[in-house]
Scaffold this active site. Sequence first.
Site, PDB file in Angstrom:
ATOM      1  N   CYS A  73       0.827  -1.210   0.000  1.00 23.65           N
ATOM      2  CA  CYS A  73       0.000   0.000   0.000  1.00 23.65           C
ATOM      3  C   CYS A  73       0.866   1.268   0.000  1.00 23.65           C
ATOM      4  O   CYS A  73       1.971   1.269   0.526  1.00 23.65           O
ATOM      5  CB  CYS A  73      -0.935   0.103   1.192  1.00 23.65           C
ATOM      6  SG  CYS A  73      -2.146  -1.198   1.267  1.00 23.65           S
ATOM      7  N   LYS A 108       6.024  -4.369  -3.619  1.00 24.97           N
ATOM      8  CA  LYS A 108       7.476  -4.202  -3.480  1.00 24.97           C
ATOM      9  C   LYS A 108       7.915  -4.125  -2.020  1.00 24.97           C
ATOM     10  O   LYS A 108       8.985  -4.598  -1.667  1.00 24.97           O
ATOM     11  CB  LYS A 108       7.875  -2.917  -4.209  1.00 24.97           C
ATOM     12  CG  LYS A 108       9.356  -2.642  -4.235  1.00 24.97           C
ATOM     13  CD  LYS A 108       9.971  -3.134  -5.508  1.00 24.97           C
ATOM     14  CE  LYS A 108      11.465  -3.040  -5.515  1.00 24.97           C
ATOM     15  NZ  LYS A 108      12.070  -4.170  -6.217  1.00 24.97           N
TER      16      LYS A 108
HETATM   17  C1  F6R Z   1      11.618 -10.766  -5.222  1.00 28.92           C
HETATM   18  C2  F6R Z   1      11.476  -9.691  -4.273  1.00 28.92           C
HETATM   19  C3  F6R Z   1      11.143 -10.040  -2.876  1.00 28.92           C
HETATM   20  C4  F6R Z   1      11.985  -9.196  -1.919  1.00 28.92           C
HETATM   21  C5  F6R Z   1      11.577  -9.463  -0.458  1.00 28.92           C
HETATM   22  C6  F6R Z   1      12.459  -8.713   0.527  1.00 28.92           C
HETATM   23  O1  F6R Z   1      11.948 -10.277  -6.479  1.00 28.92           O
HETATM   24  O2  F6R Z   1      11.612  -8.555  -4.606  1.00 28.92           O
HETATM   25  O3  F6R Z   1      11.333 -11.399  -2.628  1.00 28.92           O
HETATM   26  O4  F6R Z   1      13.333  -9.504  -2.117  1.00 28.92           O
HETATM   27  O5  F6R Z   1      10.249  -9.085  -0.273  1.00 28.92           O
HETATM   28  O6  F6R Z   1      12.389  -7.344   0.322  1.00 28.92           O
HETATM   29  P1  F6R Z   1      13.439  -6.358   0.981  1.00 28.92           P
HETATM   30  O7  F6R Z   1      14.763  -6.621   0.368  1.00 28.92           O
HETATM   31  O8  F6R Z   1      12.920  -4.985   0.674  1.00 28.92           O
HETATM   32  O9  F6R Z   1      13.457  -6.664   2.449  1.00 28.92           O
END
Ligand code: F6R
Length: 610
Positions: free
Chosen positions: A2, A605
């Site tokens: 969100c 993301k």
């Molecule tokens: C896969 C992807 C997710 C993130 C995961 C951790 O392409 O983007 O698996 O790697 O949600 O996110 P961060 O690195 O922001 O803790």
Amino acid sequence: MCGITGIVSLDLDNIGDLLVTCGRKLTYRGYDSVGVAAVQNNVVDLRKDVGTIEEVNKRLGLSSMRGDRGIIQLRWATYGAPTRTNAQPHFGCQEVFYGAHNGNIHNYYEYKQELIETGHIVRSENDGELCVHAVDKYYEQTGDMFEAVRLSTRDLKGAFAFAVGRADAQEIYAVKMGSSLVAGVDKNITIVSSDLPSILPVTRNVIYLRDGEMLRLTPHDVKVFRIEDGKELDRPVELSNIDINAAEKGGFPHFMLKEINEQPKVAQDLLGILDGGNIEKWAGLIEEASRVYLVACGSSYNAGMVGTYYFNRLAGLPILPAIGGQFIPMYGATLDDDSLCILVSQSGETKDILNVLNLVRENNLGKTLGVVNVIGSTLMFNADSYIPMGCGYEVSVPATKTYFSQTIIFAYLSAMLGKRNGTLDESEANRFLNLLRNDLPRLTRETIDHTGILAKMLAKTLMDANDLYCLGYGLTDGVAREGALKIKEICYNHCEGMYSSEFKHGPLSIVTNDYPVIFVTTTEDSWMVINHINEVSCRGGRTIIVGEQEEKLEPYVKKEIDYLTVPKTDVLLNPLLDVIPLQLLSYYLSVDLGINPDQPRNLSKTLTVD
Ligand code: F6R
């Protein structure tokens, strides 16, 4: 998960247009539904529906909404299905209070019940609505908006941020309680948002906030207060130098392809950052710890796996990798004041990681070293020290350049530590570090150019492969897992990443004629991987290989496109380069399957929920 943006201006009358412009920069955070509350002449116009920002804008004319202030919300559904009623923003009991949140309210069921029992009209099944009602409730008791917002946080449990306004007041309040929030201020306009890129269309004057803080936006200024006692805080306005075009596709059809192509530059910039960085501090934290854990989720975890092998190989250090959500039940009780948690997170906001950060901080259980991309994130502010990934904004939901950057950081750090503790002799360490500095950017470019063509052709032959494996060995263990994750994530195929010698312990039974198995290897390990390839090929399976061109591997591929070859170089660079053909394969397969790789269904993301 969100995204929210709130804007208060002195004299704009087309706030819808600006909210949509800023909201577009949060698309990566959620695309289940979108809504805008725009206020003109003390009347709130609330429009919201299911779909992406472009779809809902077209359907409801969000850009043409009039007013001088308002809030936009892009939703990634958790509490309540993606429906119009559950879309945000929400009204309170009447059309007076309006607001939206990001995060999760954990006491949703109890609190909703309590509100209903005290006469509140709760319309949706979405927890964000409760934030607006909580403010509504305390306004009724105090008649003071500041106090109402401040006290509302006592009722709401969880990790969240919200923005809320009153129809008749030219101001918006926002609260940061565990989810990200930044503010911006310019002449006659102020803004608050879940993330920096959506502030940049309005201003570069940015105010970073901490958890437990709230703010009041008027057209003229942003004031920050401590929620606990309402005390006003002095928060500096900082000039952001982030490239605003980073959130544009720059001629590429998708952000993902753009970000893959940025990797040569990421390698170059990052090595400069690391050379100029605080290696004494970072290495010191690792050297002084009695036990080191590397905690991460998703792609960051896969990068951590690659890192673990580098730390072992180059520095003789046992560093225990752990999945963020698993860490506390699996290793929490083993933390003490000598331990170190290396917390790896692109966003620096992943809840599973912040839970570990908070556990360590609140109980003095040793130190934390963040590896983080988003400047101003919770992890960056709260870890004892942090290593910046230096990637600039990654917009596409699948991680590519940030994963790449993380693996380079671990390779660099391992070589530095190995040099310091004598595992590597100085000349060997310097040779590898110079390879990273001088050769890696060029080799990354060559890999993209060469394997891009092959991956595109290979993708066409895998369109019907609903199920496949991607296997790695030694240094390529994490690479294969990352390749599999990319394929699962943006192609919706079941692709499992695992250790190649483990495949025979069960999964091998899936192999029948032409069943595809991708093997990722280094030149050092190919003698062993050939055994695992044989186990598949002798059963009629289709073996696809990623690695350097090696004569001994050639007999195992039936067509040229089944061998994605990276440039010949030092074996220690293989794991860094091998991921690129897998990123490109998943990208082209996704596009061929008619999927938008930048916005895979059901994903977001930044995962600020448990
Ligand atoms: C896969 C992807 C997710 C993130 C995961 C951790 O392409 O983007 O698996 O790697 O949600 O996110 P961060 O690195 O922001 O803790």
